[in-house]
Write a protein that holds these residues in place. Structure first.
Motif, short mmCIF file in Angstrom:
data_model
loop_
_atom_site.label_atom_id
_atom_site.label_comp_id
_atom_site.label_asym_id
_atom_site.label_seq_id
_atom_site.Cartn_x
_atom_site.Cartn_y
_atom_site.Cartn_z
N ALA A 56 0.62 -8.47 -1.86
CA ALA A 56 0.17 -7.13 -1.49
C ALA A 56 0.98 -6.05 -2.21
CB ALA A 56 0.29 -6.93 0.01
N CYS A 57 2.23 -6.35 -2.58
CA CYS A 57 3.06 -5.33 -3.22
C CYS A 57 2.61 -5.04 -4.66
CB CYS A 57 4.52 -5.78 -3.21
SG CYS A 57 5.28 -5.76 -1.57
N LEU A 58 2.11 -6.04 -5.38
CA LEU A 58 1.64 -5.81 -6.75
C LEU A 58 0.42 -4.88 -6.78
CD1 LEU A 58 1.73 -6.27 -9.76
CD2 LEU A 58 0.51 -8.44 -9.42
N PRO A 59 -0.61 -5.09 -5.96
CA PRO A 59 -1.71 -4.12 -5.94
C PRO A 59 -1.27 -2.72 -5.54
CG PRO A 59 -2.38 -6.17 -4.90
CD PRO A 59 -0.91 -6.27 -5.13
N ALA A 60 -0.32 -2.61 -4.60
CA ALA A 60 0.15 -1.30 -4.19
C ALA A 60 0.87 -0.60 -5.34
CB ALA A 60 1.08 -1.44 -2.99
N ALA A 61 1.68 -1.34 -6.10
CA ALA A 61 2.37 -0.74 -7.25
C ALA A 61 1.39 -0.30 -8.33
CB ALA A 61 3.38 -1.73 -7.81
N GLN A 62 0.34 -1.07 -8.55
CA GLN A 62 -0.66 -0.71 -9.54
C GLN A 62 -1.45 0.52 -9.10
OE1 GLN A 62 -2.69 -4.48 -9.74
NE2 GLN A 62 -1.52 -5.15 -11.55
N VAL A 297 10.86 0.60 9.66
CA VAL A 297 9.62 1.37 9.67
C VAL A 297 9.14 1.54 8.23
CG1 VAL A 297 8.53 3.56 10.28
CG2 VAL A 297 10.23 2.55 11.80
N MET A 298 8.05 0.89 7.89
CA MET A 298 7.57 0.85 6.50
C MET A 298 6.28 1.62 6.30
SD MET A 298 8.35 -3.14 5.65
CE MET A 298 9.97 -3.84 5.95
N LEU A 299 5.73 2.19 7.35
CA LEU A 299 4.52 2.99 7.23
C LEU A 299 4.70 4.25 8.07
CD1 LEU A 299 1.66 2.89 5.95
CD2 LEU A 299 0.83 2.09 8.17
N ASN A 300 4.52 5.38 7.42
CA ASN A 300 4.73 6.66 8.09
C ASN A 300 3.79 6.79 9.28
OD1 ASN A 300 5.32 9.29 8.79
ND2 ASN A 300 5.27 10.05 6.69
N PRO A 301 4.32 6.90 10.51
CA PRO A 301 3.44 7.02 11.68
C PRO A 301 2.77 8.38 11.79
CG PRO A 301 5.72 7.18 12.35
CD PRO A 301 5.75 6.87 10.88
N GLU A 302 3.24 9.36 11.02
CA GLU A 302 2.66 10.70 11.08
C GLU A 302 1.60 10.88 10.00
OE1 GLU A 302 5.82 13.46 10.80
OE2 GLU A 302 6.85 12.77 12.61
N THR A 303 0.68 11.78 10.28
CA THR A 303 -0.40 12.06 9.32
C THR A 303 0.03 13.22 8.44
OG1 THR A 303 -2.00 11.35 10.99
CG2 THR A 303 -2.88 12.53 9.09
N VAL A 304 0.77 12.92 7.39
CA VAL A 304 1.22 13.93 6.44
C VAL A 304 0.89 13.46 5.03
CG1 VAL A 304 3.09 14.79 7.91
CG2 VAL A 304 3.53 12.89 6.36
N ARG A 305 0.67 14.41 4.14
CA ARG A 305 0.39 14.10 2.74
C ARG A 305 1.68 14.32 1.96
NH1 ARG A 305 -4.91 13.38 1.74
NH2 ARG A 305 -6.36 14.05 3.38
N GLU A 336 5.26 -4.68 3.45
CA GLU A 336 6.15 -4.04 2.48
C GLU A 336 5.41 -3.30 1.38
OE1 GLU A 336 8.21 -7.07 4.70
OE2 GLU A 336 6.39 -7.18 3.48
N ALA A 337 4.07 -3.35 1.37
CA ALA A 337 3.29 -2.69 0.33
C ALA A 337 3.58 -1.19 0.24
CB ALA A 337 1.80 -2.94 0.56
N PRO A 338 3.75 -0.46 1.35
CA PRO A 338 4.10 0.96 1.22
C PRO A 338 5.43 1.18 0.50
CG PRO A 338 3.30 0.50 3.43
CD PRO A 338 3.48 -0.82 2.75
N LEU A 339 6.36 0.23 0.65
CA LEU A 339 7.66 0.36 -0.03
C LEU A 339 7.50 0.20 -1.53
CD1 LEU A 339 9.92 -1.72 2.40
CD2 LEU A 339 9.40 0.73 2.46
N ALA A 340 6.65 -0.74 -1.96
CA ALA A 340 6.39 -0.92 -3.39
C ALA A 340 5.67 0.30 -3.96
CB ALA A 340 5.57 -2.19 -3.61
N TYR A 341 4.75 0.85 -3.18
CA TYR A 341 4.02 2.05 -3.61
C TYR A 341 4.97 3.22 -3.80
CZ TYR A 341 0.45 5.73 -3.41
OH TYR A 341 -0.35 6.82 -3.69
N ASP A 342 5.85 3.44 -2.82
CA ASP A 342 6.80 4.55 -2.91
C ASP A 342 7.88 4.29 -3.96
OD1 ASP A 342 5.49 6.07 -1.06
OD2 ASP A 342 6.76 5.47 0.64
N ALA A 343 8.17 3.01 -4.26
CA ALA A 343 9.15 2.72 -5.30
C ALA A 343 8.66 3.20 -6.67
CB ALA A 343 9.43 1.22 -5.33
#
Length: 786
Positions: A56-62, A297-305, A336-343
Motif C-alpha cells: 500500500a505504501c508504494l501506490p501512496a508514494a506514486q 496516529v497515521m491518519l489525520n482525524p480532522e477534515t483539513v486540507r 502506513e500509506a499516509p506516512l509514505a504519502y507525506d514522506a
C-alpha cells in the motif's frame, strides 16, 4: 435585434479563444515536461516478508509524486522519479539492492527504505555517500542515534513512543507485574530496553522476558510455565501469526490474560492463511480476541486540507482507487500509506526550499553527486525545519529526525478493532472513550466484590485502633474537666469503628447469603442486589450507633466517679499512710447502657457467624473474597469473646491516685471514724497488725524449736558417753532406763554433773519458752496461729 446578434457573436469569439488556449496548453505540455530536469529517488519497498508494507505504501508514494510533478509552485524546473525495488524486509536482500542503487546510473539524491532492519543498514551506509535517508515505515529506537545515523529522517515515529502509552495503561488498570515476548531483532530489542527503563521508574516489574528468532513455541511455553498474565508482544506480522498459533495451543488467552501488540499489522492479519502455521482461522480468531494495540496516529482525524490540498478521507478514496478494489485489511502497509504519502511531500517541499540557497552559492540540485556535502547539508537543514499539514497529521521532526505524533489505543472486539482512546505523550494526556470490553467481564468481578466496602472495613479498623490512645492516656496528664471528654471520645471511636469495620463485612456476607442461597421458584437467574443497598445497610448500622451514643450522651452523660480503696500500711521510714483512689468515667445507669450496646452488637455478631457458616461452601468467581470475610467474622467473634473474659477477670483502672496521709491525719481520721460509729477501717488495721505479730512469733517459735532439738541431741550424746564409764550393771540399767525414758527426759540427780554450757542453754530455753508462751497469750496468738 442587432444588440442580441452582437452578444451572440462575442460569445462565440470567447469560446473559440478558450478552446484555442486549451489546445495550445495541451500541445505545449509534452514540451514543458520534456524540459524539466529529473531528480531520482532510490526506494526499497517491502512487497513481501515480515512486513509487506510496500503493497500500500508504494501506490501512496506514486500518488504523491504525480501530484508534486503536476504542481507549478513546487520544484517547477524538476521532475521527481522513483526507482524502487522489493527489499522483502530482509537486510541481506537489501544489501544487494543498495549496491545496485549506488553503483547503477542515474545518481539518486535521496534513499527511501521501508522496514527498520533495512533502514538500519541503509542509513548506516548512506553517510559514506553523503545521502539523505528518509523512511516511511521504520520504528526502531536505534535509528534515533544521530551519531550513528547522522542523515536519517522518518515520518514513522520511533517505537519508543508506544512505551509511555503502555505504561500509562498499566497504571490506569492497576497492573504492577508484566511479561514480554519479542522477536530477536534490533528494533524490538531496543524498544524493550526502553520499556524496561520506563516501567522501572513507574514501579512496575517485568517478571518474565522471553525472546525467539523464528520459532516462538518454546518462548510461549515458558510464558505459561512462569504464570505470565499481562504480556507485551513485540514482533512482525508473520511472526505474530506463529506466536498466536502457539498461544492457542497452550491456552494462553481468555479472561486471565491480556496481550499488548503493535498496531501496524493489517486489520485481518490473524485471518490470513499462512502455510507456516497449522491453526485454523477460527483458532486464531479465538486466541487474539480482546488484545490491545498501541499505534501511532497515521491518519489525520480532522477534515483539513494540507500541503497536497487533499483531506485524509479524499486521500483514502484515491488510494482505494489505485489499489484496484483490493481489500485494505488484506493489503500490507495500508495503515502506513499516509506516512509514505507525506514522506514524498516532505522531500519535495524540502528540495524546493533548497533551490534558492543553492542558487545563491552557484549550485543547482542537478549538480548533486555522492561527494558534494554542500547540497546534502542544505537538504538536511530544509528537512530539519519542515512543518506542514499532511494526510497523516501535522508533520514535524525532533532533533533525532523522528516524527512526533499521538498514539491511538485500540482493542480487538468481536473480530474487529475498536478505538478506545488516544494518548499524547508530550503532554501526558489520556483521552479515554470508556468502551473497552473484557472477556468474562474482568472489571465486573472487581465491581461485584464491592471494593468500597473493603475501604470502609479499613477505615473502621483504623478508628477502633485509634481508641487505644484515649484508653492509654494517664489521668495525671488530663485535666479533671477534660476527663469525661476523653471517655466519651473513646466510646465514640470504639462504637463507630466497630460499625464500619464489622458492618461492612456483615453486609457483604449477608449479600452473598441473599444472592446464592435463595432459589427462585422459576429457576431463573439468581437475585441481583444493587450496590446502593449494601452501602445503605452499612449506613443504617452506623446510624443506629450514632443515635444510641447520642441519646446516651444527652440523657445520661458520663462523669467522673472516684472510688476509694483500703489505706496502705505506713512505710518504715515514713510517717504517712497511702490512700489509693480510682478515678473513672461512669454514668448513673452505666450497666443499662452497656447492656443495650453489647446486646445489640452481640446479636449482630451472632447473626454474622450464622451467615458465614451458611455460605462457607459457596464458591463463586464474582465474589472471591467472601470466604476471607467469613473467616474475619469468626476472628472478630473469638477476639471479642476473649476480650470479654479478660476484662471480667482483670481490672485496669483508668487513673489511680495514691494519696499520702500523715500520722496526725490518720489519727484524726480514726477519731472521726470512731465518732461517726464507723470502725471498719480500724478493725482492718488491727487485723493486719495482729497478722504481722503472728508471723513474727511463728518465726521465733520455729527458731526456738530448732534450738531445743539441737540441745536434746547434745544431751543424749553426753548421757551415752557417761554410761560407758560406769560399771556394767549400772551401764545396763542406765542404758535400759535411758531407752525406756523419752528423749526429752532430764534426770534431776545428774543435773549438777552436766556441763555449764548445757545447763545455761537449758535454762535459757525454759525462760524463753515461758516468754514465748506469755507473748502468745498476750498477743492472742492461739486465735490466729494454726
Amino acid at each position: 435585434m442587432a444588440s442580441t446578434e452582437r452578444v451572440r457573436t462575442l460569445g462565440r469569439v470567447w469560446r473559440s479563444l478558450a478552446l484555442l488556449y486549451a489546445l495550445l496548453i495541451f500541445l505545449s505540455w509534452p514540451c514543458a515536461v520534456a524540459g524539466k530536469k529529473k531528480l531520482y529517488i532510490g526506494a526499497l519497498f517491502p512487497m513481501s516478508g515480515g512486513w509487506p508494507g510496500g503493497q500500500a505504501c508504494l501506490p501512496a508514494a506514486q500518488m504523491a509524486l504525480d501530484l508534486v510533478n503536476n504542481r507549478t509552485d513546487i520544484l517547477p524546473d524538476y521532475e521527481l522519479e522513483l526507482i524502487h525495488y522489493d527489499s522483502m524486509c530482509d537486510p541481506g536482500e537489501a544489501t544487494k539492492l543498495l549496491y545496485d542503487l549506488l553503483y547503477t546510473e542515474p545518481i539518486k539524491i535521496v534513499l527511501m527504505p521501508g522496514c527498520s532492519s533495512v533502514s538500519t543498514l541503509v542509513a548506516e551506509a548512506a553517510r559514506m555517500w553523503n545521502l539523505i535517508v528518509f523512511s516511511y515505515g521504520s520504528s526502531s529506537p536505534a535509528l534515533s542515534n544521530r551519531q550513528r545515523f547522522p542523515t536519517f529522517f522518518r515520518t514513522h515515529p520511533s517505537a519508543t513512543l508506544h512505551n509511555p502509552t503502555r505504561v500509562r495503561l498499566f497504571q490506569k488498570w492497576g497492573w504492577t507485574k508484566i511479561a514480554t515476548i519479542q522477536q530477536t531483532t534490533e528494533v524490538f530489542t531496543s524498544t524493550l530496553d526502553d520499556l524496561e527503563e520506563r516501567v522501572k521508574e513507574a514501579g512496575i516489574e517485568i517478571s518474565v522476558r522471553q525472546s525467539f528468532l523464528t520459532d516462538p513455541a518454546v518462548a510461549v511455553k515458558n510464558l505459561k510455565r512462569q504464570d505470565a498474565r499481562i504480556i507485551v508482544g513485540l514482533f512482525y506480522e508473520t511472526e505474530a501469526r506463529k506466536v498466536f498459533c502457539e498461544v492457542f495451543k497452550e491456552k494462553l488467552y481468555g479472561k486471565k490474560y491480556v496481550w499488548f501488540l503493535i498496531g501496524w499489522y493489517a486489520d485481518n492479519w490473524f485471518k490470513i492463511k499462512d502455510p507456516a502455521i497449522n491453526c485454523t482461522v477460527e483458532n486464531m480468531t479465538e486466541a487474539v480476541e480482546g488484545h490491545v494495540t498501541t499505534e501511532i496516529v497515521m491518519l489525520n482525524p480532522e477534515t483539513v486540507r494540507g500541503a497536497s490540498n487533499l483531506t485524509s478521507q479524499e486521500f483514502l478514496a484515491q488510494l482505494m482507487s489505485r489499489l484496484g478494489g483490493k481489500n485494505p485489511e488484506e493489503t500490507g502497509g495500508f495503515q502506513e500509506a499516509p506516512l509514505a504519502y507525506d514522506a514524498v511531500w516532505a522531500l519535495a517541499l524540502a528540495l524546493n526550499k533548497t533551490v534558492a540557497p543553492l542558487r545563491a552559492k552557484g549550485w543547482t540540485l542537478e549538480d548533486f553527486n555522492y561527494n558534494n556535502k554542500e547540497i546534502t547539508a542544505e537538504i538536511y537543514r530544509a528537512l530539519n525545519t519542515s512543518s506542514f499539514e499532511g494526510v497523516s497529521g501535522h508533520v514535524v521532526f525532533d532533533a533525532q529526525g523522528s516524527r512526533m505524533a499521538w498514539t491511538l489505543i485500540e482493542q480487538l472486539q468481536g473480530g474487529s478493532y475498536k478505538k478506545i482512546g488516544y494518548y499524547d505523550s508530550t503532554k501526558g494526556n489520556l483521552s479515554w472513550y470508556g468502551n473497552d470490553k473484557w472477556i468474562g467481564k474482568r472489571n465486573q468481578y472487581i465491581q461485584n466484590s464491592q471494593p468500597y466496602l473493603n475501604n470502609m472495613t479499613a477505615v473502621g479498623c483504623v478508628l477502633a485502633l485509634a481508641a487505644v490512645f484515649p484508653l492509654g492516656i494517664d489521668g495525671l496528664h488530663v485535666h479533671r474537666s477534660q476527663f469525661p471528654v476523653v471517655c466519651q471520645f473513646r466510646l465514640w471511636l470504639l462504637g463507630l469503628g466497630f460499625s464500619l469495620a464489622y458492618g461492612s463485612m456483615f453486609t457483604k456476607i449477608w449479600w452473598v447469603h441473599t444472592v446464592f442461597t435463595k432459589k427462585d421458584e422459576k429457576k431463573e437467574k439468581r437475585k441481583h442486589l444493587e450496590p446502593w443497598k449494601l452501602y445503605a445497610t452499612v449506613a443504617v448500622l452506623l446510624a443506629i450507633d450514632v443515635l444510641s451514643l447520642l441519646i446516651w450522651q444527652i440523657v445520661d452523660p458520663l462523669h467522673i466517679t472516684v472510688e476509694k480503696f483500703t489505706k496502705e500500711a505506713p512505710k518504715e521510714d515514713l510517717d504517712v499512710l497511702i490512700q489509693p483512689l480510682l478515678e473513672h468515667c461512669s454514668s448513673e445507669k452505666m450497666n443499662t447502657w452497656l447492656g443495650v450496646v453489647y446486646g445489640y452488637k452481640g446479636l449482630l455478631l451472632l447473626l454474622g457467624i450464622f451467615l458465614a457458616y451458611e455460605t462457607k461452601s459457596i464458591s463463586t468467581e464474582k465474589i472471591n473474597d467472601h470466604r476471607a470475610v467469613g473467616m474475619a467474622i469468626y476472628n472478630v467473634a473469638v477476639s471479642l469473646t476473649a476480650g470479654y473474659f479478660y476484662i471480667c477477670s482483670t481490672k485496669r483502672p483508668h487513673s489511680v491516685i495514691r494519696r499520702l496521709i500523715t500520722r496526725g491525719e490518720w489519727q484524726s481520721e480514726q477519731q472521726d471514724t470512731l465518732k461517726t460509729g464507723s470502725s471498719n477501717n480500724n478493725d482492718e488495721e488491727k487485723s493486719r497488725q495482729l497478722e504481722r505479730e503472728n508471723r513474727e512469733l511463728q518465726k521465733i517459735i520455729q527458731e526456738k524449736e530448732e534450738r531445743v532439738t539441737e540441745l536434746r541431741n547434745q544431751l543424749a550424746e553426753r548421757q551415752a558417753l557417761r554410761s560407758r564409764r560406769r560399771p556394767s550393771v549400772q551401764n545396763q540399767n542406765s542404758v535400759s532406763s535411758s531407752r525406756a525414758e523419752p528423749p526429752s527426759y532430764s534426770p534431776t540427780t545428774d543435773k549438777q554433773s552436766l556441763p555449764a554450757s548445757f545447763s545455761n542453754s537449758s535454762n535459757l530455753y525454759q525462760d524463753e519458752g515461758k516468754l514465748s508462751r506469755n507473748n502468745c497469750h498476750n498477743s492472742r496468738l492461739p486465735l490466729l496461729y494454726k
